[in-house]
Design an enzyme around this catalytic site. Structure first.
Site, PDB file in Angstrom:
ATOM      1  N   GLY A  24       0.829  -1.213   0.000  1.00 20.33           N
ATOM      2  CA  GLY A  24       0.000   0.000   0.000  1.00 20.33           C
ATOM      3  C   GLY A  24       0.857   1.254   0.000  1.00 20.33           C
ATOM      4  O   GLY A  24       0.486   2.285   0.579  1.00 20.33           O
ATOM      5  N   ASP A  50       2.248  -1.722  -4.425  1.00 19.95           N
ATOM      6  CA  ASP A  50       0.855  -1.285  -4.292  1.00 19.95           C
ATOM      7  C   ASP A  50       0.042  -2.027  -5.362  1.00 19.95           C
ATOM      8  O   ASP A  50       0.607  -2.602  -6.294  1.00 19.95           O
ATOM      9  CB  ASP A  50       0.743   0.240  -4.489  1.00 19.95           C
ATOM     10  CG  ASP A  50      -0.520   0.831  -3.880  1.00 19.95           C
ATOM     11  OD1 ASP A  50      -0.434   1.463  -2.813  1.00 19.95           O
ATOM     12  OD2 ASP A  50      -1.612   0.659  -4.468  1.00 19.95           O
ATOM     13  N   ARG A  52      -1.867  -0.366  -7.225  1.00 20.40           N
ATOM     14  CA  ARG A  52      -1.863   0.602  -8.318  1.00 20.40           C
ATOM     15  C   ARG A  52      -0.450   0.693  -8.883  1.00 20.40           C
ATOM     16  O   ARG A  52       0.519   0.425  -8.185  1.00 20.40           O
ATOM     17  CB  ARG A  52      -2.276   1.990  -7.813  1.00 20.40           C
ATOM     18  CG  ARG A  52      -3.698   2.049  -7.337  1.00 20.40           C
ATOM     19  CD  ARG A  52      -4.061   3.457  -6.913  1.00 20.40           C
ATOM     20  NE  ARG A  52      -3.568   3.797  -5.591  1.00 20.40           N
ATOM     21  CZ  ARG A  52      -3.270   5.032  -5.200  1.00 20.40           C
ATOM     22  NH1 ARG A  52      -3.364   6.039  -6.039  1.00 20.40           N
ATOM     23  NH2 ARG A  52      -2.853   5.283  -3.960  1.00 20.40           N
ATOM     24  N   ASP A  61      -0.792  -7.189  -4.995  1.00 21.13           N
ATOM     25  CA  ASP A  61      -2.111  -7.197  -4.359  1.00 21.13           C
ATOM     26  C   ASP A  61      -1.989  -8.043  -3.097  1.00 21.13           C
ATOM     27  O   ASP A  61      -1.548  -9.198  -3.162  1.00 21.13           O
ATOM     28  CB  ASP A  61      -3.117  -7.829  -5.345  1.00 21.13           C
ATOM     29  CG  ASP A  61      -4.530  -7.865  -4.786  1.00 21.13           C
ATOM     30  OD1 ASP A  61      -4.722  -7.693  -3.564  1.00 21.13           O
ATOM     31  OD2 ASP A  61      -5.459  -8.087  -5.592  1.00 21.13           O
ATOM     32  N   TYR A 149     -14.672  -0.957   9.664  1.00 17.29           N
ATOM     33  CA  TYR A 149     -13.253  -0.580   9.630  1.00 17.29           C
ATOM     34  C   TYR A 149     -12.625  -0.728  11.017  1.00 17.29           C
ATOM     35  O   TYR A 149     -11.564  -1.344  11.173  1.00 17.29           O
ATOM     36  CB  TYR A 149     -13.138   0.869   9.131  1.00 17.29           C
ATOM     37  CG  TYR A 149     -11.754   1.452   9.230  1.00 17.29           C
ATOM     38  CD1 TYR A 149     -10.724   1.027   8.385  1.00 17.29           C
ATOM     39  CD2 TYR A 149     -11.462   2.443  10.167  1.00 17.29           C
ATOM     40  CE1 TYR A 149      -9.454   1.580   8.477  1.00 17.29           C
ATOM     41  CE2 TYR A 149     -10.195   2.999  10.260  1.00 17.29           C
ATOM     42  CZ  TYR A 149      -9.191   2.560   9.419  1.00 17.29           C
ATOM     43  OH  TYR A 149      -7.937   3.106   9.512  1.00 17.29           O
ATOM     44  N   LYS A 153      -9.628  -3.333  12.581  1.00 11.91           N
ATOM     45  CA  LYS A 153      -8.414  -2.868  13.260  1.00 11.91           C
ATOM     46  C   LYS A 153      -8.253  -3.553  14.621  1.00 11.91           C
ATOM     47  O   LYS A 153      -7.130  -3.805  15.060  1.00 11.91           O
ATOM     48  CB  LYS A 153      -8.448  -1.349  13.408  1.00 11.91           C
ATOM     49  CG  LYS A 153      -8.312  -0.615  12.081  1.00 11.91           C
ATOM     50  CD  LYS A 153      -6.934  -0.865  11.484  1.00 11.91           C
ATOM     51  CE  LYS A 153      -6.760  -0.285  10.104  1.00 11.91           C
ATOM     52  NZ  LYS A 153      -5.477  -0.647   9.485  1.00 11.91           N
TER      53      LYS A 153
HETATM   54  P1  NAD Z   1      -4.511   5.084   1.779  1.00 12.03           P
HETATM   55  O1  NAD Z   1      -5.894   4.736   1.438  1.00 12.03           O
HETATM   56  O2  NAD Z   1      -4.010   6.449   1.469  1.00 12.03           O
HETATM   57  O3  NAD Z   1      -3.511   4.044   1.111  1.00 12.03           O
HETATM   58  C1  NAD Z   1      -3.766   2.675   1.067  1.00 12.03           C
HETATM   59  C2  NAD Z   1      -3.041   2.101  -0.136  1.00 12.03           C
HETATM   60  O4  NAD Z   1      -3.359   0.714  -0.188  1.00 12.03           O
HETATM   61  C3  NAD Z   1      -3.489   2.715  -1.467  1.00 12.03           C
HETATM   62  O5  NAD Z   1      -2.366   3.198  -2.163  1.00 12.03           O
HETATM   63  C4  NAD Z   1      -4.159   1.568  -2.204  1.00 12.03           C
HETATM   64  O6  NAD Z   1      -3.942   1.584  -3.602  1.00 12.03           O
HETATM   65  C5  NAD Z   1      -3.503   0.365  -1.559  1.00 12.03           C
HETATM   66  N1  NAD Z   1      -4.304  -0.852  -1.650  1.00 12.03           N
HETATM   67  C6  NAD Z   1      -5.650  -0.996  -1.544  1.00 12.03           C
HETATM   68  N2  NAD Z   1      -5.998  -2.272  -1.720  1.00 12.03           N
HETATM   69  C7  NAD Z   1      -4.851  -2.970  -1.901  1.00 12.03           C
HETATM   70  C8  NAD Z   1      -4.557  -4.331  -2.123  1.00 12.03           C
HETATM   71  N3  NAD Z   1      -5.529  -5.248  -2.217  1.00 12.03           N
HETATM   72  N4  NAD Z   1      -3.264  -4.698  -2.267  1.00 12.03           N
HETATM   73  C9  NAD Z   1      -2.286  -3.770  -2.196  1.00 12.03           C
HETATM   74  N5  NAD Z   1      -2.495  -2.465  -2.024  1.00 12.03           N
HETATM   75  C10 NAD Z   1      -3.765  -2.074  -1.868  1.00 12.03           C
HETATM   76  O7  NAD Z   1      -4.308   4.754   3.317  1.00 12.03           O
HETATM   77  P2  NAD Z   1      -3.255   5.375   4.347  1.00 12.03           P
HETATM   78  O8  NAD Z   1      -3.849   6.596   4.896  1.00 12.03           O
HETATM   79  O9  NAD Z   1      -1.912   5.439   3.718  1.00 12.03           O
HETATM   80  O10 NAD Z   1      -3.325   4.263   5.478  1.00 12.03           O
HETATM   81  C11 NAD Z   1      -2.379   3.223   5.595  1.00 12.03           C
HETATM   82  C12 NAD Z   1      -2.706   2.435   6.844  1.00 12.03           C
HETATM   83  O11 NAD Z   1      -2.753   3.309   7.977  1.00 12.03           O
HETATM   84  C13 NAD Z   1      -4.077   1.729   6.821  1.00 12.03           C
HETATM   85  O12 NAD Z   1      -3.972   0.529   7.532  1.00 12.03           O
HETATM   86  C14 NAD Z   1      -4.973   2.687   7.586  1.00 12.03           C
HETATM   87  O13 NAD Z   1      -6.057   2.016   8.179  1.00 12.03           O
HETATM   88  C15 NAD Z   1      -4.017   3.190   8.640  1.00 12.03           C
HETATM   89  N6  NAD Z   1      -4.422   4.477   9.205  1.00 12.03           N
HETATM   90  C16 NAD Z   1      -4.424   5.621   8.459  1.00 12.03           C
HETATM   91  C17 NAD Z   1      -4.828   6.822   9.038  1.00 12.03           C
HETATM   92  C18 NAD Z   1      -4.860   8.104   8.253  1.00 12.03           C
HETATM   93  O14 NAD Z   1      -5.364   9.123   8.766  1.00 12.03           O
HETATM   94  N7  NAD Z   1      -4.318   8.140   7.043  1.00 12.03           N
HETATM   95  C19 NAD Z   1      -5.229   6.844  10.370  1.00 12.03           C
HETATM   96  C20 NAD Z   1      -5.253   5.655  11.091  1.00 12.03           C
HETATM   97  C21 NAD Z   1      -4.814   4.486  10.503  1.00 12.03           C
HETATM   98  N1  SER Z   2      -8.042   8.530   9.520  1.00 11.34           N
HETATM   99  C1  SER Z   2      -8.684   7.268   9.440  1.00 11.34           C
HETATM  100  C2  SER Z   2     -10.067   7.369   8.905  1.00 11.34           C
HETATM  101  O1  SER Z   2     -10.645   8.427   9.022  1.00 11.34           O
HETATM  102  C3  SER Z   2      -8.757   6.655  10.814  1.00 11.34           C
HETATM  103  O2  SER Z   2      -8.191   5.421  10.777  1.00 11.34           O
HETATM  104  O3  SER Z   2     -10.568   6.410   8.399  1.00 11.34           O
END
Ligand code: NAD
Ligand code: SER
Length: 320
Positions: A24, A50, A52, A61, A149, A153
């Site tokens: 990802g 990723d 993508r 994937d 979601y 987690k």
């Molecule tokens: P994001 O949605 O920006 O990025 C996720 C990436 O995963 C994307 O680039 C997508 O193309 C890729 N993806 C989706 N399905 C896939 C698959 N089947 N195989 C491979 N890649 C795949 O998310 P993020 O904000 O970078 O979050 C990353 C992690 O951090 C996640 O576990 C999310 O739950 C956690 N998180 C994020 C936040 C936040 O505010 N951004 C907060 C809490 C937790």
């Molecule tokens: N920032 C994330 C969301 O809003 C929390 O994991 O989904």
């Protein structure tokens, strides 16, 4: 339940013995984490993947078990940062897919990590908390999330402790950054608002003005991730499944006021949608004494400092 952790986890991991895999990697966090890991360990040491396509990133994937194992073997991977997931807003629109990617995808990564002695970082979220959690969320409290979601987690945190590998996570607050767009989360308004303020002078916010949530500037989140992964496993308690870390908590209207210090004519209206429900089910603030005690966690950014950085960096980006 197996709480035994196999041998390679005991090593201090400031330098991995093999390469680092990021799943990802093109998302909001991956964009900056890959950069930070490459700076720390060297470009060749970090394999970004990723679903993508993009330059410098391999296709992978996380539903493809064989693909994960092939890359771990061929690239001599010893550490995995597993970021592939669906976030809350996208996940609640498609709960089955959210379950599949967030739980089954993680199980696929753990299976390969166990077989090939890899350490794993897998983020948790403030979404593990539900409406019964105190507004200032303690590290240990019943976890009864109402979103799918959030439930995925909670399972991720349990797997971190019970799978027998060195797996760690952080309950990231809503993350605020300027390098990549936020990806389908409830806290996205706190990122979108900056782009709208600079481009249009106006933002229509999808949560109420009094909505208060735990948030964090991306620099703090990346530093926290690297710091946690550098600590020997013996120093960490079962909180390693998902550490509470506090950045800055603010209401949507406090965010508007802070942006208006730079852009006095900026206006914001509030039109809550379904994401208000998810926000209302999460705590206002996070208590992070366990992370402070176990690995000396401390945030650098408060609301105004974070807003100053966002505005300056976005302005620089648009003028270059
Ligand atoms: P994001 O949605 O920006 O990025 C996720 C990436 O995963 C994307 O680039 C997508 O193309 C890729 N993806 C989706 N399905 C896939 C698959 N089947 N195989 C491979 N890649 C795949 O998310 P993020 O904000 O970078 O979050 C990353 C992690 O951090 C996640 O576990 C999310 O739950 C956690 N998180 C994020 C936040 C936040 O505010 N951004 C907060 C809490 C937790
Ligand atoms: N920032 C994330 C969301 O809003 C929390 O994991 O989904």
């Amino acid at each position: 339940m197996n709480h035994q952790v196999s041998s390679p986890m005991s090593q201090s991991m400031d330098t991995p013995t093999g390469r680092v895999l990021v799943t990802g990697a093109l998302g909001q966090i991956g964009t900056e984490l890959v950069e930070a890991l490459r700076q720390k360990f060297g470009n060749d040491c970090v394999i970004a993947t990723d679903i993508r396509e993009s330059k410098g990133c391999q296709l992978l994937d996380v539903m493809d078990k064989t693909g994960i194992e092939q890359i771990v073997k061929s690239e001599n991977i010893t550490e995995i940062y597993h970021l592939a997931a669906l976030l809350s807003a996208t996940g609640e629109k498609n709960p089955e897919l959210c379950w599949k990617i967030n739980v089954e995808g993680l199980e696929n990564v753990i299976r390969v990590a166990k077989k090939h002695d890899c350490r794993v970082f897998s983020p948790s979220s403030i979404a593990v908390f539900g409406p019964d959690c105190p507004k200032l969320a303690p590290q240990v409290t019943p976890l009864n999330p109402t979103t799918v979601y959030g439930k995925t987690k909670v399972i991720g945190e349990e797997l971190a402790i019970n799978s027998g590998i060195d797996m760690r996570g952080i309950r990231y607050p809503g993350l605020i950054s300027y390098k990549a767009p936020a990806g389908g989360g409830t806290t996205d308004y706190a990122v979108e608002i900056f782009h709208a303020a600079l481009e249009n002078g106006h933002y229509e916010c999808f949560v109420r003005e009094d909505t208060k949530l735990p948030m964090m500037y991306m620099d703090d989140a990346i530093r926290a991730t690297l710091e946690l992964m550098a600590i020997p496993i013996e120093q960490l308690s079962e909180a390693r499944g998902g550490y509470n870390i506090s950045g800055c908590s603010f209401t949507a209207s406090e965010l508007v006021e802070s942006i208006q210090r730079h852009l006095p004519d900026f206006t914001c209206t509030f039109k809550p949608d379904i994401r208000q429900t998810y926000a209302d089910s999460w705590p206002d603030e996070i208590e992070d004494n366990v992370a402070q005690n176990e690995w000396s966690w401390k945030a650098n950014y408060n609301l105004d400092k974070m807003v100053d950085e966002m505005i300056v960096n976005l302005q620089n980006q648009s003028s270059s």
